[in-house]
Scaffold this active site. Structure first.
Site, PDB file in Angstrom:
ATOM      1  CE1 TYR A 198       8.249  48.899 -40.062  1.00 60.32           C
ATOM      2  CE2 TYR A 198       5.978  48.139 -40.090  1.00 60.32           C
ATOM      3  CZ  TYR A 198       7.224  48.159 -39.505  1.00 60.32           C
ATOM      4  OH  TYR A 198       7.444  47.429 -38.364  1.00 60.32           O
ATOM      5  CB  SER A 236       5.457  44.234 -39.020  1.00 60.36           C
ATOM      6  OG  SER A 236       4.182  44.808 -38.817  1.00 60.36           O
ATOM      7  CE  LYS A 258       9.432  45.510 -40.417  1.00 63.71           C
ATOM      8  NZ  LYS A 258      10.724  45.079 -39.827  1.00 63.71           N
TER       9      LYS A 258
END
Length: 267
Positions: A172, A159, A176
């Protein structure tokens, strides 16, 4: 048959051959959204695809839809964070198709959207276990079988949040960033086996996850100035994934490739 006719026939056969003809691919998190689009595209390009996700009903629905399109698809329920499920996934690919050439690690979780200092230990553990640790462990499980084919391709779906940290999806985002490092590390470790490892750095794609993100004012206020004019579509991620698995990308390795519509620019 004359040499001229033989060459004409050979060239025609090569021209009609699909880029992933008879390759075997596993795609995780692939019953909807980006994973589903990638599974469909790989199959359209000639691969036999094993798709998976946690819920049996989602797997059955996705398999039925793609089979009705005339594609070579099978499926199995799999929670990539579960060791036994990972083992069953790899075993099914071998039992069904006899080999593994391609692994697409798309499954990921983000159980928390909110202020960074409201995150809990449980959130951090879950995010890193599924997004980073389990990704590595599945790759580790598949690599010996890919190696037997003499070459192969692994793609990890990442991402843009790994490059543009967002505190409201802090765990998160950091996971990533770790995936980008994991991609580079694996590429170095596996290059002598002729197994390439790349990641797709995905921007705001038209999925349920992106819609949640855009409904969070603290994130939206930072992202909109980046020049986002529309959401990307899952199919716009699928073509680059198929390309990276093909011989046309045989010298692309260890890259974190942005599919962001211009959000991410690097010199």
């Amino acid at each position: 048959m004359s040499q001229e006719n033989y060459l004409i026939k050979s060239n025609a056969s090569a021209k009609n051959r699909k880029p992933l003809q008879d390759k075997v691919a596993i795609v995780t998190g692939s019953t909807y959204g980006i994973g589903f689009a990638i599974a469909r595209r790989l199959a359209q390009d000639g691969a036999h695809v094993l798709l998976c996700s946690r819920k049996t009903e989602n797997v059955d629905k996705a398999v039925q839809q793609l089979k009705e399109e005339g594609l070579s698809i099978s499926g199995i329920p799999c929670h990539v964070g579960n060791e036994k499920d990972r083992e069953k996934l790899v075993a099914m690919a071998l039992v069904t198709y006899g080999k593994i050439d391609i692994l697409i690690c798309n499954a990921a979780v983000n159980p928390f959207v909110g202020p960074l200092f409201e995150t809990t230990e449980e959130v951090w553990k879950k995010v890193f276990h599924v997004n980073v640790i389990s990704t590595f462990l599945l790759i580790k499980l598949a690599v010996p079988h890919i190696q037997k084919q003499g070459s192969g391709s692994i793609i990890i779906c990442s991402s843009v949040a790994g490059y543009l940290p967002q505190p409201y999806i802090g765990p998160y985002s950091i996971a990533k960033t770790s995936v980008h490092g994991l991609t580079n590390m694996l590429a170095q470790a596996l290059r002598f086996m002729n197994i390439r490892v790349n990641s797709l750095v995905l921007g705001l794609i038209n999925t349920s996850f992106s819609k949640v993100i855009l409904k969070t004012p603290e994130i939206e206020s930072k992202l909109i100035p980046l020049g986002i004019h529309r959401l990307g579509e899952p199919e716009e991620c699928a073509g680059i994934a198929s390309f990276l698995c093909s011989e046309d990308a045989s010298y692309i390795n260890g890259e974190n490739i942005g599919v962001t519509g211009g959000m991410l620019g690097r010199l």
